[in-house]
Motif scaffolding. Structure first.
Motif, PDB file in Angstrom:
ATOM      1  N   GLU A 172       0.660  -1.326  -0.008  1.00  0.00           N
ATOM      2  CA  GLU A 172      -0.056   0.010   0.103  1.00  0.00           C
ATOM      3  C   GLU A 172       0.708   1.081   0.030  1.00  0.00           C
ATOM      4  OE1 GLU A 172       1.113  -1.205   3.950  1.00  0.00           O
ATOM      5  OE2 GLU A 172      -0.031  -2.365   2.233  1.00  0.00           O
ATOM      6  N   ASN A 173       1.869   1.229   0.588  1.00  0.00           N
ATOM      7  CA  ASN A 173       2.953   2.541   0.679  1.00  0.00           C
ATOM      8  C   ASN A 173       3.395   2.622  -0.773  1.00  0.00           C
ATOM      9  OD1 ASN A 173       2.406   2.718   3.221  1.00  0.00           O
ATOM     10  ND2 ASN A 173       4.074   1.632   4.047  1.00  0.00           N
ATOM     11  N   ALA A 174       3.719   1.552  -1.176  1.00  0.00           N
ATOM     12  CA  ALA A 174       4.459   1.676  -2.787  1.00  0.00           C
ATOM     13  C   ALA A 174       3.265   2.222  -3.777  1.00  0.00           C
ATOM     14  CB  ALA A 174       4.864   0.446  -3.337  1.00  0.00           C
ATOM     15  N   PHE A 175       2.108   1.803  -3.505  1.00  0.00           N
ATOM     16  CA  PHE A 175       0.989   2.241  -4.274  1.00  0.00           C
ATOM     17  C   PHE A 175       0.811   3.825  -4.107  1.00  0.00           C
ATOM     18  CE2 PHE A 175      -0.475  -2.017  -5.171  1.00  0.00           C
ATOM     19  CZ  PHE A 175       0.016  -2.144  -6.330  1.00  0.00           C
ATOM     20  N   THR A 176       0.813   4.209  -2.619  1.00  0.00           N
ATOM     21  CA  THR A 176       0.554   5.622  -2.247  1.00  0.00           C
ATOM     22  C   THR A 176       1.687   6.500  -3.242  1.00  0.00           C
ATOM     23  OG1 THR A 176      -0.519   4.852  -0.242  1.00  0.00           O
ATOM     24  CG2 THR A 176       0.379   7.148  -0.249  1.00  0.00           C
ATOM     25  N   PHE A 177       2.860   5.845  -2.895  1.00  0.00           N
ATOM     26  CA  PHE A 177       4.087   6.681  -3.571  1.00  0.00           C
ATOM     27  C   PHE A 177       3.715   7.103  -5.085  1.00  0.00           C
ATOM     28  CE2 PHE A 177       8.144   6.620  -6.201  1.00  0.00           C
ATOM     29  CZ  PHE A 177       8.619   7.641  -5.755  1.00  0.00           C
ATOM     30  N   ILE A 178       3.502   6.000  -5.783  1.00  0.00           N
ATOM     31  CA  ILE A 178       3.083   5.916  -7.356  1.00  0.00           C
ATOM     32  C   ILE A 178       1.989   6.926  -7.479  1.00  0.00           C
ATOM     33  CG2 ILE A 178       2.491   4.908  -9.387  1.00  0.00           C
ATOM     34  CD1 ILE A 178       4.006   2.550  -8.211  1.00  0.00           C
ATOM     35  N   LEU A 179       1.060   7.013  -6.757  1.00  0.00           N
ATOM     36  CA  LEU A 179      -0.262   7.981  -6.770  1.00  0.00           C
ATOM     37  C   LEU A 179       0.130   9.514  -6.685  1.00  0.00           C
ATOM     38  CD1 LEU A 179      -3.307   8.266  -7.296  1.00  0.00           C
ATOM     39  CD2 LEU A 179      -3.369   7.990  -4.711  1.00  0.00           C
ATOM     40  N   VAL A 180       0.946   9.490  -5.694  1.00  0.00           N
ATOM     41  CA  VAL A 180       1.384  11.133  -5.179  1.00  0.00           C
ATOM     42  C   VAL A 180       2.441  11.406  -6.080  1.00  0.00           C
ATOM     43  CG1 VAL A 180       2.295  12.686  -3.379  1.00  0.00           C
ATOM     44  CG2 VAL A 180       0.789  10.566  -2.759  1.00  0.00           C
ATOM     45  N   TRP A 181       3.265  10.666  -6.499  1.00  0.00           N
ATOM     46  CA  TRP A 181       4.151  11.054  -7.697  1.00  0.00           C
ATOM     47  C   TRP A 181       3.685  11.410  -8.888  1.00  0.00           C
ATOM     48  CZ3 TRP A 181       7.896   6.678  -9.918  1.00  0.00           C
ATOM     49  CH2 TRP A 181       8.680   7.094 -10.689  1.00  0.00           C
ATOM     50  N   THR A 182       2.754  10.615  -9.481  1.00  0.00           N
ATOM     51  CA  THR A 182       1.858  10.984 -10.641  1.00  0.00           C
ATOM     52  C   THR A 182       1.080  12.403 -10.605  1.00  0.00           C
ATOM     53  OG1 THR A 182       0.160   9.366 -10.060  1.00  0.00           O
ATOM     54  CG2 THR A 182       2.190   8.751 -11.634  1.00  0.00           C
ATOM     55  N   LEU A 183       0.582  12.421  -9.544  1.00  0.00           N
ATOM     56  CA  LEU A 183      -0.159  13.520  -9.239  1.00  0.00           C
ATOM     57  C   LEU A 183       0.535  15.008  -9.247  1.00  0.00           C
ATOM     58  CD1 LEU A 183      -3.027  14.879  -8.099  1.00  0.00           C
ATOM     59  CD2 LEU A 183      -2.061  14.610  -5.735  1.00  0.00           C
ATOM     60  N   PHE A 184       1.533  14.883  -8.333  1.00  0.00           N
ATOM     61  CA  PHE A 184       2.528  16.032  -8.482  1.00  0.00           C
ATOM     62  C   PHE A 184       3.250  16.407  -9.593  1.00  0.00           C
ATOM     63  CE2 PHE A 184       1.500  16.322  -3.965  1.00  0.00           C
ATOM     64  CZ  PHE A 184       1.758  17.444  -3.526  1.00  0.00           C
ATOM     65  N   PHE A 185       3.499  15.173 -10.328  1.00  0.00           N
ATOM     66  CA  PHE A 185       4.227  15.345 -11.603  1.00  0.00           C
ATOM     67  C   PHE A 185       3.337  15.984 -12.531  1.00  0.00           C
ATOM     68  CE2 PHE A 185       5.727  14.144 -15.799  1.00  0.00           C
ATOM     69  CZ  PHE A 185       7.111  14.260 -15.560  1.00  0.00           C
ATOM     70  N   GLY A 186       2.120  15.398 -12.686  1.00  0.00           N
ATOM     71  CA  GLY A 186       0.816  16.113 -13.699  1.00  0.00           C
ATOM     72  C   GLY A 186       0.823  17.568 -13.144  1.00  0.00           C
ATOM     73  N   ILE A 187       0.655  17.938 -11.985  1.00  0.00           N
ATOM     74  CA  ILE A 187       0.235  19.237 -11.675  1.00  0.00           C
ATOM     75  C   ILE A 187       1.449  20.068 -11.787  1.00  0.00           C
ATOM     76  CG2 ILE A 187       0.055  20.834  -9.498  1.00  0.00           C
ATOM     77  CD1 ILE A 187      -1.413  18.530  -8.374  1.00  0.00           C
ATOM     78  N   VAL A 188       2.757  20.004 -11.694  1.00  0.00           N
ATOM     79  CA  VAL A 188       3.830  20.780 -11.747  1.00  0.00           C
ATOM     80  C   VAL A 188       4.375  20.720 -13.240  1.00  0.00           C
ATOM     81  CG1 VAL A 188       6.061  21.190 -10.895  1.00  0.00           C
ATOM     82  CG2 VAL A 188       4.711  20.619  -9.655  1.00  0.00           C
ATOM     83  N   HIS A 189       4.506  19.791 -13.932  1.00  0.00           N
ATOM     84  CA  HIS A 189       4.939  19.559 -15.326  1.00  0.00           C
ATOM     85  C   HIS A 189       3.928  19.438 -16.306  1.00  0.00           C
ATOM     86  CE1 HIS A 189       8.970  19.416 -13.323  1.00  0.00           C
ATOM     87  NE2 HIS A 189       8.387  18.573 -12.536  1.00  0.00           N
ATOM     88  N   VAL A 190       2.913  19.745 -16.279  1.00  0.00           N
ATOM     89  CA  VAL A 190       1.777  19.671 -17.212  1.00  0.00           C
ATOM     90  C   VAL A 190       1.886  20.348 -18.518  1.00  0.00           C
ATOM     91  CG1 VAL A 190       0.257  21.216 -16.654  1.00  0.00           C
ATOM     92  CG2 VAL A 190      -0.782  19.292 -17.443  1.00  0.00           C
ATOM     93  N   TYR A 191       2.848  21.523 -18.406  1.00  0.00           N
ATOM     94  CA  TYR A 191       2.981  22.300 -19.553  1.00  0.00           C
ATOM     95  C   TYR A 191       4.155  22.412 -20.066  1.00  0.00           C
ATOM     96  CZ  TYR A 191      -1.965  24.026 -18.963  1.00  0.00           C
ATOM     97  OH  TYR A 191      -3.303  23.821 -18.698  1.00  0.00           O
ATOM     98  N   ASP A 192       5.355  21.362 -19.470  1.00  0.00           N
ATOM     99  CA  ASP A 192       6.502  21.364 -20.018  1.00  0.00           C
ATOM    100  C   ASP A 192       6.645  20.791 -21.478  1.00  0.00           C
ATOM    101  OD1 ASP A 192       7.407  22.567 -17.616  1.00  0.00           O
ATOM    102  OD2 ASP A 192       8.104  20.892 -16.716  1.00  0.00           O
TER     103      ASP A 192
END
Length: 86
Positions: free
Chosen positions: A66-86
């Motif tokens: 569950e911690n590995a899946f949490t990491f991936i979920l938060v990773w993709t969330l923040f990656f999408g928020i910050v780097h959506v227009y790069d």
């Protein structure tokens, strides 16, 4: 919530904000898991993980699915928020 869960959340946020991709992100997750485990070992367990974890070191070092899946979920969330227009 556990310390390992919060560590996975923060590591995922850091990996996403920094724009880490592929193995670099998973290396950060591994490093954060090891750092958290060593902090628990020295601060909470006082050097005796067998007293607090049934499996000893194995239970202390396992990140948990569950911690590995949490990491991936938060990773993709923040990656999408910050780097959506790069």
């Amino acid at each position: 919530m556990t310390v390992k869960f919060l560590s996975a959340c923060f590591a995922g946020a850091v990996a996403g904000i920094l724009g880490l991709q592929n193995w670099a992100g998973f290396a950060l997750f591994l490093a954060s898991t090891l750092f958290t485990s060593f902090c628990i070992y020295f601060i909470n367990c006082h050097g005796k993980p067998k007293k607090y974890f049934p499996d000893g070191w194995t239970g202390l070092l396992s990140p948990g699915q569950e911690n590995a899946f949490t990491f991936i979920l938060v990773w993709t969330l923040f990656f999408g928020i910050v780097h959506v227009y790069d």
